[in-house]
Write a protein that holds these residues in place. Sequence first.
Motif, mmCIF file in Angstrom:
data_model
loop_
_atom_site.group_PDB
_atom_site.id
_atom_site.type_symbol
_atom_site.label_atom_id
_atom_site.label_comp_id
_atom_site.label_asym_id
_atom_site.label_seq_id
_atom_site.Cartn_x
_atom_site.Cartn_y
_atom_site.Cartn_z
ATOM 1 N N LYS A 31 0.846 -1.242 0.097
ATOM 2 C CA LYS A 31 -0.057 -0.006 -0.020
ATOM 3 C C LYS A 31 0.768 1.274 -0.159
ATOM 4 O O LYS A 31 0.596 2.133 -0.830
ATOM 5 C CB LYS A 31 -0.930 0.131 1.250
ATOM 6 N N LEU A 32 1.896 1.193 0.821
ATOM 7 C CA LEU A 32 2.776 2.669 0.828
ATOM 8 C C LEU A 32 3.649 2.605 -0.481
ATOM 9 O O LEU A 32 3.640 3.743 -1.045
ATOM 10 C CB LEU A 32 3.888 2.173 1.947
ATOM 11 N N ALA A 33 3.985 1.479 -1.152
ATOM 12 C CA ALA A 33 4.432 1.648 -2.356
ATOM 13 C C ALA A 33 3.640 2.169 -3.417
ATOM 14 O O ALA A 33 3.976 3.150 -4.326
ATOM 15 C CB ALA A 33 4.861 0.096 -2.711
ATOM 16 N N LEU A 34 2.307 1.907 -3.506
ATOM 17 C CA LEU A 34 1.335 2.544 -4.392
ATOM 18 C C LEU A 34 1.118 3.687 -4.346
ATOM 19 O O LEU A 34 1.250 4.723 -5.082
ATOM 20 C CB LEU A 34 0.082 1.573 -4.177
ATOM 21 N N LEU A 35 1.141 4.417 -2.793
ATOM 22 C CA LEU A 35 1.017 5.748 -2.540
ATOM 23 C C LEU A 35 2.250 6.512 -3.080
ATOM 24 O O LEU A 35 2.257 7.680 -3.622
ATOM 25 C CB LEU A 35 0.985 5.890 -1.070
ATOM 26 N N SER A 36 3.407 5.999 -2.908
ATOM 27 C CA SER A 36 4.549 6.386 -3.430
ATOM 28 C C SER A 36 4.606 6.728 -4.975
ATOM 29 O O SER A 36 4.897 7.644 -5.475
ATOM 30 C CB SER A 36 6.024 5.648 -3.145
ATOM 31 N N LYS A 37 4.214 5.534 -5.599
ATOM 32 C CA LYS A 37 4.063 5.605 -6.982
ATOM 33 C C LYS A 37 3.111 6.822 -7.469
ATOM 34 O O LYS A 37 3.191 7.401 -8.522
ATOM 35 C CB LYS A 37 3.554 4.298 -7.520
ATOM 36 N N LEU A 38 1.848 6.841 -6.791
ATOM 37 C CA LEU A 38 0.905 8.006 -7.074
ATOM 38 C C LEU A 38 1.352 9.322 -6.967
ATOM 39 O O LEU A 38 1.461 10.030 -7.966
ATOM 40 C CB LEU A 38 -0.562 7.857 -6.321
ATOM 41 N N GLY A 39 2.438 9.423 -5.879
ATOM 42 C CA GLY A 39 2.888 10.823 -5.777
ATOM 43 C C GLY A 39 3.870 11.228 -6.709
ATOM 44 O O GLY A 39 4.018 12.484 -7.346
ATOM 45 N N VAL A 40 4.914 10.161 -7.303
ATOM 46 C CA VAL A 40 5.690 10.451 -8.488
ATOM 47 C C VAL A 40 4.822 10.658 -9.715
ATOM 48 O O VAL A 40 5.212 11.534 -10.590
ATOM 49 C CB VAL A 40 6.664 9.318 -8.833
ATOM 50 N N LEU A 41 3.938 9.919 -10.317
ATOM 51 C CA LEU A 41 2.991 10.240 -11.168
ATOM 52 C C LEU A 41 2.388 11.490 -11.450
ATOM 53 O O LEU A 41 2.231 12.314 -12.219
ATOM 54 C CB LEU A 41 1.987 9.137 -11.573
ATOM 55 N N ALA A 42 1.583 11.893 -10.116
ATOM 56 C CA ALA A 42 1.044 13.089 -9.906
ATOM 57 C C ALA A 42 2.096 14.242 -10.270
ATOM 58 O O ALA A 42 1.822 15.336 -10.820
ATOM 59 C CB ALA A 42 0.461 12.993 -8.600
ATOM 60 N N GLY A 43 3.330 14.195 -9.668
ATOM 61 C CA GLY A 43 4.171 15.244 -9.600
ATOM 62 C C GLY A 43 4.769 15.352 -11.191
ATOM 63 O O GLY A 43 4.459 16.478 -11.700
ATOM 64 N N ARG A 44 5.044 14.304 -11.795
ATOM 65 C CA ARG A 44 5.122 14.237 -13.171
ATOM 66 C C ARG A 44 3.987 15.162 -14.100
ATOM 67 O O ARG A 44 4.215 15.861 -14.993
ATOM 68 C CB ARG A 44 5.567 12.953 -13.757
ATOM 69 N N ARG A 45 2.828 14.563 -13.736
ATOM 70 C CA ARG A 45 1.565 15.338 -14.619
ATOM 71 C C ARG A 45 1.469 16.522 -14.375
ATOM 72 O O ARG A 45 1.323 17.406 -15.224
ATOM 73 C CB ARG A 45 0.372 14.385 -14.205
ATOM 74 N N MET A 46 1.616 17.060 -13.174
ATOM 75 C CA MET A 46 1.593 18.568 -12.814
ATOM 76 C C MET A 46 2.635 19.478 -13.355
ATOM 77 O O MET A 46 2.248 20.526 -14.059
ATOM 78 C CB MET A 46 1.615 18.676 -11.127
ATOM 79 N N SER A 47 3.668 18.818 -13.451
ATOM 80 C CA SER A 47 4.800 19.775 -14.080
ATOM 81 C C SER A 47 4.756 19.711 -15.742
ATOM 82 O O SER A 47 5.246 20.708 -16.275
ATOM 83 C CB SER A 47 6.147 19.211 -13.703
ATOM 84 N N ALA A 48 4.213 18.761 -16.102
ATOM 85 C CA ALA A 48 3.755 18.853 -17.626
ATOM 86 C C ALA A 48 2.918 19.741 -17.888
ATOM 87 O O ALA A 48 2.812 20.305 -18.739
ATOM 88 C CB ALA A 48 3.487 17.184 -17.829
ATOM 89 N N ALA A 49 1.817 19.585 -16.807
ATOM 90 C CA ALA A 49 0.611 20.473 -17.270
ATOM 91 C C ALA A 49 0.760 22.034 -17.039
ATOM 92 O O ALA A 49 0.463 22.977 -17.627
ATOM 93 C CB ALA A 49 -0.650 20.075 -16.253
ATOM 94 N N PHE A 50 1.812 22.123 -15.731
ATOM 95 C CA PHE A 50 2.080 23.643 -15.426
ATOM 96 C C PHE A 50 3.634 23.720 -15.154
ATOM 97 O O PHE A 50 4.093 23.248 -13.814
ATOM 98 C CB PHE A 50 1.514 23.843 -13.885
ATOM 99 N N PRO A 51 4.307 23.788 -16.229
ATOM 100 C CA PRO A 51 5.822 23.925 -16.088
ATOM 101 C C PRO A 51 6.343 24.745 -15.044
ATOM 102 O O PRO A 51 5.580 26.044 -14.777
ATOM 103 C CB PRO A 51 6.213 24.387 -17.285
ATOM 104 N N GLY A 52 7.132 24.425 -14.215
ATOM 105 C CA GLY A 52 7.861 25.226 -13.092
ATOM 106 C C GLY A 52 7.316 24.694 -11.702
ATOM 107 O O GLY A 52 7.900 24.963 -10.698
ATOM 108 N N VAL A 53 6.311 23.747 -11.725
ATOM 109 C CA VAL A 53 5.891 23.227 -10.418
ATOM 110 C C VAL A 53 7.062 22.145 -10.106
ATOM 111 O O VAL A 53 7.281 21.144 -10.910
ATOM 112 C CB VAL A 53 4.448 22.209 -10.757
ATOM 113 N N ARG A 54 7.576 22.186 -8.788
ATOM 114 C CA ARG A 54 8.774 21.382 -8.320
ATOM 115 C C ARG A 54 8.416 20.595 -7.290
ATOM 116 O O ARG A 54 9.117 19.779 -6.886
ATOM 117 C CB ARG A 54 9.767 22.265 -8.172
ATOM 118 N N VAL A 55 6.990 20.628 -6.842
ATOM 119 C CA VAL A 55 6.801 20.082 -5.484
ATOM 120 C C VAL A 55 5.325 19.888 -5.282
ATOM 121 O O VAL A 55 4.659 20.866 -5.703
ATOM 122 C CB VAL A 55 7.347 20.917 -4.224
#
Length: 242
Positions: A171-195
Amino acid sequence: MTRYVGSKWRKTVAIRKQAYLARFVPETARLTKASLRRQLAAYRMVYVKPEFGMHGNGVMRVEKLSAGFRYQMGNTIRKFNTYDGLYRGIAAATNRKPYLVQKGIHLLKHNGRFFDIRVMAQSPARGKWMTTGMIGRVAAKRKIVTNFHNGGQILPAERLLRPYTGQLNAKLALLSKLGVLAGRRMSAAFPGVRVIGLDVAIDRSLKPWLLEVNTSPDPYIFRKHPDPRVFRRIMRIAKTYS
């Protein structure tokens, strides 16, 4: 400096465009009389929250009862006999500012109080994302939001989830994966997002739901993490973009 994105609606739309993430996003719409009626008919319990806002302020839990309706905002609970009365009450409480309506997730509880998980993901270099911390947030008594600034309690995610699953590491591994994927998606949609701070609800079937993405998350709640290395890592990476 990392980019800040205030609109919860724009962030939700961006996240839903990633197919894997979309399956974890509760149905969300702009609040209208029709959208609230539709979601209450489908789910019986929904959350109404301001499009722009922080710390859980202005969030309402709205329910369709066997007879009538009710909403809770903070410690205030109001009941209504009709849907029209409910909507008028909500419109007055929101002061007609832009709000969203979201499928209600029945959160797991710790000592009778709701909790969710904050997942922190950061980008130490362009194109690279990593989940750097996870922490649990437990709502104050009789509160519907878990935010620390609204009286919530900070506890280790492992402590909160362990009683519910024998597959804690998965479960923790899935949450970690979701964090990484969400970060990538946000920085792709909104360049400059770093956290990002990803607010994740866990339902009774142990499915995670992505409630909200914050682009200016408070790192200091991780001071309460039992492993001091987590907070030090978060602050070390924060120096690369602040």
